[in-house]
Scaffold this active site. Structure first.
Site, short mmCIF file in Angstrom:
data_model
loop_
_atom_site.label_atom_id
_atom_site.label_comp_id
_atom_site.label_asym_id
_atom_site.label_seq_id
_atom_site.Cartn_x
_atom_site.Cartn_y
_atom_site.Cartn_z
N ARG A 193 4.19 9.70 -58.35
CA ARG A 193 5.51 9.74 -58.96
C ARG A 193 5.32 10.98 -59.85
NH1 ARG A 193 8.64 5.00 -57.84
NH2 ARG A 193 7.66 3.12 -57.70
N ASP A 215 17.32 6.35 -47.26
CA ASP A 215 16.63 6.43 -45.88
C ASP A 215 17.47 5.50 -44.97
OD1 ASP A 215 14.55 6.53 -44.31
OD2 ASP A 215 13.34 4.83 -45.12
N GLU A 219 20.41 7.79 -56.87
CA GLU A 219 19.34 7.28 -56.18
C GLU A 219 18.18 8.44 -55.80
OE1 GLU A 219 17.83 4.70 -54.57
OE2 GLU A 219 19.42 3.49 -53.99
N ASP A 220 17.09 7.91 -55.57
CA ASP A 220 16.15 9.23 -55.40
C ASP A 220 15.93 9.37 -53.84
OD1 ASP A 220 15.32 6.41 -54.40
OD2 ASP A 220 13.34 6.56 -54.98
N LYS A 262 12.28 2.65 -59.28
CA LYS A 262 11.52 3.32 -60.52
C LYS A 262 11.89 4.81 -60.04
CE LYS A 262 7.99 0.23 -61.20
NZ LYS A 262 6.40 -0.22 -61.09
N PHE A 303 7.46 10.86 -44.51
CA PHE A 303 7.42 10.18 -45.75
C PHE A 303 7.13 11.35 -47.04
CE2 PHE A 303 5.27 7.73 -48.95
CZ PHE A 303 6.11 6.59 -49.03
P1 IMP Z 1 16.55 2.60 -47.52
O1 IMP Z 1 17.27 1.10 -48.07
O2 IMP Z 1 15.90 2.34 -46.51
O3 IMP Z 1 17.64 3.68 -47.71
O4 IMP Z 1 15.60 2.77 -48.86
C1 IMP Z 1 15.36 3.45 -49.79
C2 IMP Z 1 14.44 3.22 -50.77
O5 IMP Z 1 13.05 3.39 -49.97
C3 IMP Z 1 14.33 4.49 -51.76
O6 IMP Z 1 14.88 4.11 -52.96
C4 IMP Z 1 12.59 4.60 -51.92
O7 IMP Z 1 12.08 3.81 -52.87
C5 IMP Z 1 12.11 4.10 -50.48
N1 IMP Z 1 11.70 5.16 -49.68
C6 IMP Z 1 12.41 5.63 -48.51
N2 IMP Z 1 11.81 6.86 -47.96
C7 IMP Z 1 10.92 7.28 -48.92
C8 IMP Z 1 9.92 8.30 -48.98
O8 IMP Z 1 9.75 9.05 -47.90
N3 IMP Z 1 9.09 8.45 -49.89
C9 IMP Z 1 9.18 7.37 -50.78
N4 IMP Z 1 9.98 6.31 -50.72
C10 IMP Z 1 10.92 6.13 -49.91
MG MG Z 2 9.54 3.71 -54.02
#
Ligand code: IMP
Ligand code: MG
Length: 316
Positions: free
Chosen positions: A288, A226, A222-223, A168, A275
């Site tokens: 959000r 990470d 993508e938002d 989301k 974070f």
């Molecule tokens: P990844 O697979 O570790 O790259 O995870 C990405 C997902 O983790 C994002 O789409 C977010 O939903 C969540 N995420 C990672 N870091 C943060 C953060 O700092 N704040 C909020 N959500 C995060």
């Molecule tokens: Mg999230």
């Protein structure tokens, strides 16, 4: 009557250190604006309101603040009735004489709700208290999205683009970004889930696309990237459907935490290993709706369940 605003003799102060505020509440307000990354000028202009028969100005009004990004003047006031009545009268006169300017009278208790109304500050008192630091202001996001949109439109010139948003967290970014891409664009969304405890690192599609991507130019939106795990799995699955091209656009890149390298074609901002919430990003589904990207006070991150910031969660 031929009446014109007077230009300030010197450039208006734009920092707390430079400004000589008439009231403490003005300084407090300036600090709130700074906190949210909103540019301001203190008393930049004086508007004559009345002249005598010889053309001398006998009444004038200098609004406390001007916000250039919103083309908005603000006058702060206390609740003292005499003052308020006089200010209302002056503001009515101001608007009559200078119909093109936007001005708002602001009571101390309205600071936060006014900022929220203009998409500048926090949404409510509670959220305001939870925010530790605004990392990327609403204005900075807006400027960067214009650049990204222009870049994408240039790179895909002559093509039709399918934007795929990963729900989301991408809600705000997708909505704003697509309005800066001057191409024929379709959009679609998918929801994927991932679990911290799942050693396989499997990413499950909870809600799939409704569009067929075969032979199409696809841009994943993508938002935040990470560890890169989610993206890598998603890319793998989408490539199997044989799009003509598949690229990635992310608002945030938390490069320091990367475990799996995937090429990111468009990045809004690179951020440090902290974070963050806001502008779509959540902590346990909260925050959000903040119009900016911020870090949150640790107290605000403690109040429920076993989830810690940075852990993987359902429906990113
Ligand atoms: P990844 O697979 O570790 O790259 O995870 C990405 C997902 O983790 C994002 O789409 C977010 O939903 C969540 N995420 C990672 N870091 C943060 C953060 O700092 N704040 C909020 N959500 C995060
Ligand atoms: Mg999230």
């Amino acid at each position: 009557m031929n009446i014109r605003p007077l230009e300030a003799k010197a450039p208006a102060p734009t920092t707390v250190d430079d400004a000589r505020f008439a009231h403490e509440s003005e300084e407090e307000f300036a600090r709130i604006l700074d906190f949210y990354g909103v540019r301001w000028q203190y008393e930049p202009r004086t508007f004559p309101l009345r002249q005598d028969d010889d053309g001398r100005i006998i009444e004038a009004f200098s609004p406390d603040f001007y916000l250039p990004d919103f083309d908005l003047y603000l006058e702060l006031t206390t609740l003292k009735q005499g003052l308020v009545t006089d200010k209302h009268r002056k503001m009515r006169r101001l608007v009559e004489l200078y119909p093109d300017i936007q001005i708002k009278l602001l009571y101390k208790r309205d600071y936060l709700s006014l900022l929220a109304k203009y998409g500048i500050g926090a949404v409510n008192e509670h959220e305001h208290m939870a925010v530790r630091e605004v990392l990327i202001s609403a204005t900075e996001i807006e400027h960067r999205l214009k650049e990204l949109g222009a870049q994408i439109a240039e790179d895909y010139a002559g093509k039709e683009l399918l934007l795929i948003g990963v729900l989301k967290g991408v809600a705000c970014f997708m909505a704003d970004l697509m309005r800066h891409i001057s191409l024929p664009v379709s959009i679609d969304f998918m929801t994927i889930s991932s679990y911290e405890g799942d050693r396989s690192g499997a990413v499950r599609i909870v809600q799939d696309l409704t569009e067929t991507i075969h032979g199409r130019d696809v841009l994943i939106v993508e938002d935040i990237i990470d560890t890169g795990m989610t993206l890598q799995h998603l890319m793998k699955q989408l490539w199997l459907r044989e799009p003509a091209s598949l690229r990635v656009c992310t608002l945030l890149d938390k490069r320091a935490r990367r475990l799996v390298e995937t090429k990111l074609d468009y990045v809004g901002f690179e951020i440090a290993d902290e974070f963050v919430v806001g502008y779509g990003l959540d902590y346990q589904q909260r925050f959000r709706n903040l119009p900016f990207i911020a870090t949150v006070r640790s107290e605000a991150l403690q109040n429920s369940s076993n989830q810690t910031p940075g852990s993987r969660k359902i429906e990113s």
